[in-house]
Design an enzyme around this catalytic site. Structure first.
Site, short mmCIF file in Angstrom:
data_model
loop_
_atom_site.label_atom_id
_atom_site.label_comp_id
_atom_site.label_asym_id
_atom_site.label_seq_id
_atom_site.Cartn_x
_atom_site.Cartn_y
_atom_site.Cartn_z
N SER A 86 0.83 -1.19 0.00
CA SER A 86 0.00 0.00 0.00
C SER A 86 0.88 1.25 0.00
O SER A 86 1.72 1.42 -0.89
CB SER A 86 -0.96 -0.04 1.20
OG SER A 86 -1.91 1.00 1.13
N ASP A 207 -9.17 -3.87 -6.57
CA ASP A 207 -8.67 -3.08 -5.45
C ASP A 207 -9.61 -1.90 -5.20
O ASP A 207 -9.81 -1.07 -6.09
CB ASP A 207 -7.25 -2.59 -5.75
CG ASP A 207 -6.57 -1.96 -4.56
OD1 ASP A 207 -7.21 -1.17 -3.84
OD2 ASP A 207 -5.37 -2.23 -4.35
N HIS A 237 -7.68 -4.73 -1.48
CA HIS A 237 -6.43 -3.97 -1.36
C HIS A 237 -5.33 -4.67 -0.54
O HIS A 237 -4.16 -4.65 -0.92
CB HIS A 237 -6.72 -2.60 -0.73
CG HIS A 237 -5.56 -1.67 -0.70
ND1 HIS A 237 -4.90 -1.26 -1.85
CD2 HIS A 237 -4.91 -1.06 0.33
CE1 HIS A 237 -3.93 -0.43 -1.52
NE2 HIS A 237 -3.90 -0.30 -0.21
#
EC number: 3.1.1.1
Length: 283
Positions: A86, A207, A237
């Protein structure tokens, strides 16, 4: 790699914004099993439990912590690689745009813009209160918490409620940290051409936080000699703990080990060529 051999290769793990090492799933264990030293960095005003509510962080300071760790590790290990998830993947790209000391990067669910399907249309307007001086608010995480697997999502929700942090990161992200992240994303979008480190991107098609446009832009713009993307079809995600987590772990380890092997062969080849030629003793 044999367990009785000294460990020669280090991998820095970078979790997401205001998150913890829990997010990395089985990757740390798998890397150690393959003979790598694993460094799970805790970064001031980035990592969960290390955030000063009165400080607005600068993303350059986050980079400086990673840069300093790379320098420290280079003195003790033959190679250093980075694996980020991320915003940790975005941080890895920021570091790589300014340094070529890491031999490889694995960018898991990188975020260059918050543009996934769960992001509200007014998200970009959330920075306005910050500019007006309202800095002590937080963005609260909600369903689906970056996870498609329903059972895992339920466990995460319970952990967030109980402890404030879970395998998906923190229950809330302060505005000050979000501001730092937005500035870092803007820098990385403009600096991708400076990234020359070999890179693997793993990203979910669905995502909810960062759309497929994010990895597409990375692969298009970076100057890396080796660049690879793997698309996942059954995750959101936080791909390290979702339905295809085993694929993520295996591909991450394989890519890093391949780059370590390539680097060592390149060193051997260069050392061989740098030896002085034998003098001609005839005559």
């Amino acid at each position: 790699m044999h367990s009785d051999q000294p460990i020669q290769h280090a991998v820095i793990l970078l979790h997401g914004l205001c998150g913890s090492g829990l997010e990395m799933g089985s990757i740390p264990k798998a890397l150690r099993k393959n003979g790598c030293a694993v460094i799970e960095l805790l970064i001031p005003n980035y990592s969960a439990g290390h955030v000063d509510p009165d400080v607005t962080p600068h993303w350059e300071d986050w980079c400086a912590v990673v840069d300093s760790e790379i320098t420290r590790l280079k003195a003790n290990f033959k190679t250093v690689s980075i694996c980020g998830l991320s915003m940790g993947a975005t941080l890895a790209l920021a570091v790589a745009s300014r340094s070529t000391e890491a031999i490889a990067i694995v960018a898991l669910s990188p975020v260059l813009r918050y543009d996934g399907w769960s992001i509200p249309w007014y998200q970009h307007l959330m920075q306005i209160p910050f500019f007006l001086g309202y800095k002590n608010w937080s963005h609260k995480e909600g369903e689906p918490y970056g996870i498609k697997n329903f059972d895992m999502r339920r466990r995460v929700a319970n952990a967030l409620k109980k402890d404030g942090v879970a395998a998906v990161g923190a229950a809330a992200i302060p505005a000050r940290q979000l501001r730092g992240a937005h500035l870092m994303m803007a820098y990385v979008r403009k600096s991708l051409k400076k990234v020359k480190t070999n890179i693997l991107v793993i990203h979910a098609i669905d995502d909810e936080t960062a759309s497929p446009k994010n990895p597409e832009l990375i692969l298009e713009k970076v100057s890396s000699e080796m660049r690879k993307v793997i698309w996942l079809g059954d995750c959101y995600h936080i791909i390290t703990v979702d339905n295809e987590r085993e694929i993520v772990t295996n591909e991450t380890v394989q890519f890093l080990m391949k780059n370590i092997e390539m680097h060592l062969k390149d060193i051997s080849y260069r050392e061989l060529n740098n030896h002085s030629p034998l003098k001609d003793r005839r005559g």
